[in-house]
Scaffold this motif. Sequence first.
Motif, PDB file in Angstrom:
ATOM      1  N   VAL A 131       0.836  -1.204   0.000  1.00  0.00           N
ATOM      2  CA  VAL A 131       0.000   0.000   0.000  1.00  0.00           C
ATOM      3  C   VAL A 131       0.867   1.249   0.000  1.00  0.00           C
ATOM      4  N   ASP A 132       1.923   1.233   0.797  1.00  0.00           N
ATOM      5  CA  ASP A 132       2.826   2.388   0.831  1.00  0.00           C
ATOM      6  C   ASP A 132       3.496   2.599  -0.520  1.00  0.00           C
ATOM      7  N   ASP A 133       3.890   1.501  -1.162  1.00  0.00           N
ATOM      8  CA  ASP A 133       4.519   1.606  -2.483  1.00  0.00           C
ATOM      9  C   ASP A 133       3.541   2.157  -3.511  1.00  0.00           C
ATOM     10  N   PHE A 134       2.282   1.693  -3.435  1.00  0.00           N
ATOM     11  CA  PHE A 134       1.266   2.169  -4.376  1.00  0.00           C
ATOM     12  C   PHE A 134       1.005   3.660  -4.182  1.00  0.00           C
ATOM     13  N   ARG A 135       0.896   4.083  -2.915  1.00  0.00           N
ATOM     14  CA  ARG A 135       0.668   5.495  -2.626  1.00  0.00           C
ATOM     15  C   ARG A 135       1.844   6.336  -3.154  1.00  0.00           C
ATOM     16  N   ARG A 136       3.058   5.872  -2.898  1.00  0.00           N
ATOM     17  CA  ARG A 136       4.235   6.617  -3.346  1.00  0.00           C
ATOM     18  C   ARG A 136       4.291   6.691  -4.875  1.00  0.00           C
TER      19      ARG A 136
ATOM     20  N   SER B  58       1.732   6.536  -6.934  1.00  0.00           N
ATOM     21  CA  SER B  58       0.644   7.404  -7.404  1.00  0.00           C
ATOM     22  C   SER B  58       1.020   8.877  -7.264  1.00  0.00           C
ATOM     23  N   ILE B  59       1.628   9.215  -6.147  1.00  0.00           N
ATOM     24  CA  ILE B  59       2.045  10.605  -5.934  1.00  0.00           C
ATOM     25  C   ILE B  59       3.112  10.998  -6.958  1.00  0.00           C
ATOM     26  N   GLN B  60       4.029  10.087  -7.243  1.00  0.00           N
ATOM     27  CA  GLN B  60       5.075  10.375  -8.234  1.00  0.00           C
ATOM     28  C   GLN B  60       4.481  10.607  -9.618  1.00  0.00           C
TER      29      GLN B  60
ATOM     30  N   LYS C 133       4.710  14.811   3.521  1.00  0.00           N
ATOM     31  CA  LYS C 133       4.910  13.526   2.860  1.00  0.00           C
ATOM     32  C   LYS C 133       4.179  13.410   1.527  1.00  0.00           C
ATOM     33  N   GLU C 134       3.024  14.077   1.406  1.00  0.00           N
ATOM     34  CA  GLU C 134       2.206  13.853   0.213  1.00  0.00           C
ATOM     35  C   GLU C 134       1.871  15.122  -0.561  1.00  0.00           C
TER      36      GLU C 134
END
Length: 234
Positions: free
Chosen positions: A13-18, A20-22, A75-76
């Motif tokens: 989930v953390d990888d997916f969030r990161r 998506s933000i990128q 962070k986001e």
Amino acid sequence: MIRTGLTFPKGLVDDFRRFSIQRLERAALVATDRASKDALKDVRASFAGSDLGRYSKAIGQFSDLTKGKVFRRGKEAFSASGGLAIKTKNERTVGAIKSYTEGAEILPVKGRYLWFATDEIPKRAGRMKMTPELYRAKGFESKIGPLIFVPNINGRPLLVVKNASVNEAGKARSAKSRKKGGGLRKGQRAKEFIVAFIGIPRTRREQRVDVEAIMRTHAARVGEMVNNELQKGI
């Protein structure tokens, strides 16, 4: 009743969030860069349409994409931007651009009047607009004649040259001095005096290019452009 569940591997989930933000950051960088480049084209076209094309080359574009990074907030959260700027440090050019894009009242810096050269004398001295100071500094007092101040003709002060000569065929900016004995040079005719400069106490330049309106138009497109960039990766 049928039920199901899904367990994500640790960190997914953390990888997916990161990721998506990128993607959002990249899309925002591209969109703001493209929007500011489009705005520059429209600004330059507006300058050209207002007979100010020579000044448009002094306006440039910048964006965070050229720096290769966004500005992160926490962070986001992040921001990406693009814009226009005056590239030159030449005070006359900067002042002219600001006047034509914002409007301005122009007052004399030295003396009581703003002086404008007439069609009798050269419009420029080198690359500079002709002024009484340049007229004297560049040797036009010997080429045409010394300037004489006349305080009030039809409500305006003048700087005139006495006993000069102009082109017989009426060619503009052709004034010359007479020969030492008072004779005329070939192709010239005598004039009792010529008006070299007309003075006014102040003038106003109206806004001719609305840069802010152009920028607002292109800023309004950024959301759609971000979405289009995101769609490319689907």
